[in-house]
Design a protein around this motif. Structure first.
Motif, mmCIF file in Angstrom:
data_model
loop_
_atom_site.group_PDB
_atom_site.id
_atom_site.type_symbol
_atom_site.label_atom_id
_atom_site.label_comp_id
_atom_site.label_asym_id
_atom_site.label_seq_id
_atom_site.Cartn_x
_atom_site.Cartn_y
_atom_site.Cartn_z
ATOM 1 N N LYS A 6 0.834 -1.210 0.000
ATOM 2 C CA LYS A 6 0.000 0.000 0.000
ATOM 3 C C LYS A 6 0.864 1.254 0.000
ATOM 4 N N ARG A 7 1.943 1.239 0.797
ATOM 5 C CA ARG A 7 2.839 2.392 0.839
ATOM 6 C C ARG A 7 3.527 2.604 -0.508
ATOM 7 N N ILE A 8 3.972 1.510 -1.125
ATOM 8 C CA ILE A 8 4.621 1.618 -2.432
ATOM 9 C C ILE A 8 3.616 2.109 -3.474
ATOM 10 N N GLY A 9 2.393 1.577 -3.421
ATOM 11 C CA GLY A 9 1.363 2.006 -4.358
ATOM 12 C C GLY A 9 1.048 3.478 -4.231
ATOM 13 N N SER A 10 0.981 3.958 -2.989
ATOM 14 C CA SER A 10 0.711 5.374 -2.757
ATOM 15 C C SER A 10 1.828 6.247 -3.322
ATOM 16 N N ALA A 11 3.062 5.829 -3.128
ATOM 17 C CA ALA A 11 4.207 6.598 -3.629
ATOM 18 C C ALA A 11 4.221 6.629 -5.157
ATOM 19 N N LEU A 12 3.901 5.497 -5.793
ATOM 20 C CA LEU A 12 3.862 5.461 -7.257
ATOM 21 C C LEU A 12 2.752 6.350 -7.799
ATOM 22 N N SER A 13 1.612 6.367 -7.104
ATOM 23 C CA SER A 13 0.494 7.214 -7.529
ATOM 24 C C SER A 13 0.872 8.692 -7.460
ATOM 25 N N LYS A 14 1.591 9.081 -6.405
ATOM 26 C CA LYS A 14 2.003 10.480 -6.269
ATOM 27 C C LYS A 14 2.976 10.877 -7.369
ATOM 28 N N LEU A 15 3.887 9.958 -7.721
ATOM 29 C CA LEU A 15 4.826 10.258 -8.801
ATOM 30 C C LEU A 15 4.091 10.439 -10.127
ATOM 31 N N ALA A 16 3.126 9.575 -10.377
ATOM 32 C CA ALA A 16 2.396 9.643 -11.641
ATOM 33 C C ALA A 16 1.503 10.879 -11.721
ATOM 34 N N ALA A 17 0.987 11.329 -10.572
ATOM 35 C CA ALA A 17 0.023 12.432 -10.563
ATOM 36 C C ALA A 17 0.652 13.807 -10.406
ATOM 37 N N SER A 18 1.928 13.858 -10.038
ATOM 38 C CA SER A 18 2.561 15.159 -9.811
ATOM 39 C C SER A 18 2.679 15.942 -11.115
ATOM 40 N N LYS A 19 2.659 17.249 -11.002
ATOM 41 C CA LYS A 19 2.708 18.121 -12.176
ATOM 42 C C LYS A 19 4.133 18.415 -12.618
ATOM 43 N N GLU A 20 5.094 18.124 -11.776
ATOM 44 C CA GLU A 20 6.482 18.374 -12.098
ATOM 45 C C GLU A 20 7.247 17.050 -12.112
ATOM 46 N N GLY A 21 8.490 17.101 -12.513
ATOM 47 C CA GLY A 21 9.321 15.909 -12.503
ATOM 48 C C GLY A 21 8.786 14.841 -13.437
ATOM 49 N N ILE A 22 8.810 13.591 -12.987
ATOM 50 C CA ILE A 22 8.342 12.479 -13.809
ATOM 51 C C ILE A 22 6.864 12.642 -14.145
ATOM 52 N N GLY A 23 6.074 13.102 -13.165
ATOM 53 C CA GLY A 23 4.646 13.266 -13.394
ATOM 54 C C GLY A 23 4.348 14.299 -14.458
#
Length: 399
Positions: A6-23
């Motif tokens: 769950k923690r890993i999933g949450s972190a991946l979701s934040k990376l994908a949804a961020s407006k900067e960087g990888i997201g």
């Protein structure tokens, strides 16, 4: 394990949804690397769900041998998810590092970063593929190589951090020169968020170890405590989880120094606790396949020709009848089905398929209702003992 995924999933979701960087490059070249992590997490969650289902069914069965046999089926799923989450946590660290570089280090080459991620993904792929197969042999092979792989990834991580610091230093010098030439022009300064490490230190990759007040070492994925070791010892003795898998997890989680040791050099206290004696280190009985010969036939204790009958009684998904096979020698397999000619064998009342279906139908007639899965397995366990069938299930290879 559930908390970890769950923690890993949450972190991946934040990376994908961020407006900067990888997201911010979700539609670009970096997005597939986040997607790769999400896809790996998906099979781990499926494996954990399957292990939970099998463990729940095992708890409903009164027969101790059948209960343990079902529990062993959950072992490959559990240990695959456990080792997979360690690798995925390492991959997440690289994604977070890449995200920081893209947001805060304009002097770093995006092409180099892309090439590094591609190379690292290829390093992970063989181990991830082996683990996602859920096949005990492939999982154990991956477990044997995992500490060395994590050590190699840790070296790559620290090399990348050092390269970023060098780039930032050169960038700062260039910016200082620009300030002098432009006589006071305001230039935006960059602040690096990665920790500065001594030359001899290394960043623990995907571990996040914390020592609690009671001396328990708490990792991102597992807790290495006396209770955890005792549970692992019992599962190893019961044949649910293999010793190489537990050894790999302990070696990685207990600190980076262990990854430099050979596979048989766990701390003495851990070896004693897990029962890592000559018997545990001995070769496993692999049968004909282990000797390089043809795989022995797999006997469905829940007959395939009555698959629909069993599916109506709950044997679907992780509880499919294909999970309940036992390996037998060719002659023994033919004998239990009444000889080499299966058509003639069906005429013998003692032929396994005819016998077990008659027993199950008679039990339903007596109960006046459909049997539950646990009741069916209880009946099957009784007749497996009558026929001297090993209470050790293996998934059907589909051949």
């Amino acid at each position: 394990m559930s908390g970890s995924t769950k923690r890993i999933g949450s972190a991946l979701s934040k990376l994908a949804a961020s407006k900067e960087g990888i997201g911010g490059r979700a539609g670009g070249v970096f997005a597939p690397y986040v997607t790769y992590g999400v896809n790996q997490l998906r099979w781990m969650n499926d494996a954990l769900t399957g292990a939970t289902t099998l463990a729940s069914v095992a708890s409903e069965v009164d027969d101790p041998d059948m209960q343990l046999a079902i529990l062993r089926l959950s072992g490959s799923r559990l240990q695959s998810a456990m080792l997979g989450s360690i690798l995925l946590a390492a991959w997440l660290d690289f994604l977070n590092l890449a995200d920081v570089i893209l947001r805060q280090c304009p002097f770093c080459s995006k092409e180099t970063l892309l090439a590094d991620l591609d190379r690292l993904q290829k390093m992970l792929k063989p181990a991830m593929t082996a683990l996602s197969s859920l096949k005990p042999g492939q999982v154990e092979a991956a477990a044997t190589d995992l500490p060395a792989l994590i050590g190699q990834l840790t070296g790559e991580f620290n090399s990348t951090c050092e390269a970023v610091r060098v780039a930032m230093k050169r960038g700062e010098q260039a910016m200082l020169l620009a300030q002098i030439v432009e006589a006071g022009t305001m230039v935006l300064t960059m602040k690096m968020s990665l920790p500065r490490l001594p030359p001899t230190a290394s960043t623990p990759l995907g571990v996040g170890l914390v020592v609690g007040a009671d001396g328990v070492v708490i990792g991102t994925q597992i807790v290495v405590s006396a209770e955890w070791v005792e549970m692992m010892r019992r599962l190893v003795q019961a044949g649910v989880i293999s010793l190489p898998v537990v050894s790999a997890a302990v070696r990685i989680r207990a600190g980076q120094v262990m990854m430099a040791q050979s596979h048989d050099e766990l701390p003495q206290g851990v070896r004693d606790a897990l029962g890592d004696g000559p018997e545990a280190r001995g070769m496993r009985v692999t049968g004909r396949a282990g000797a390089g010969m043809a795989e022995p036939p797999e006997h469905h204790v829940l007959p395939r020709e009555f698959r629909e009958w069993f599916e109506k009684r709950g044997f679907t998904g992780d509880m499919s009848i294909d999970q309940f096979c036992v390996k037998m020698e060719q002659a023994s397999h033919e004998a239990i089905h009444g000889g080499g000619d299966w058509r003639q064998g069906r005429k013998w009342p003692g032929e396994w398929n005819q016998m077990i279906m008659k027993a199950l139908r008679d039990a339903e007639t007596e109960a006046g209702r459909m049997l539950t899965r646990s009741e069916i397995l209880e009946t099957v366990a009784y007749h497996m003992r009558r026929y001297n069938l090993p209470m050790e299930f293996t998934p059907w290879r589909g051949k």
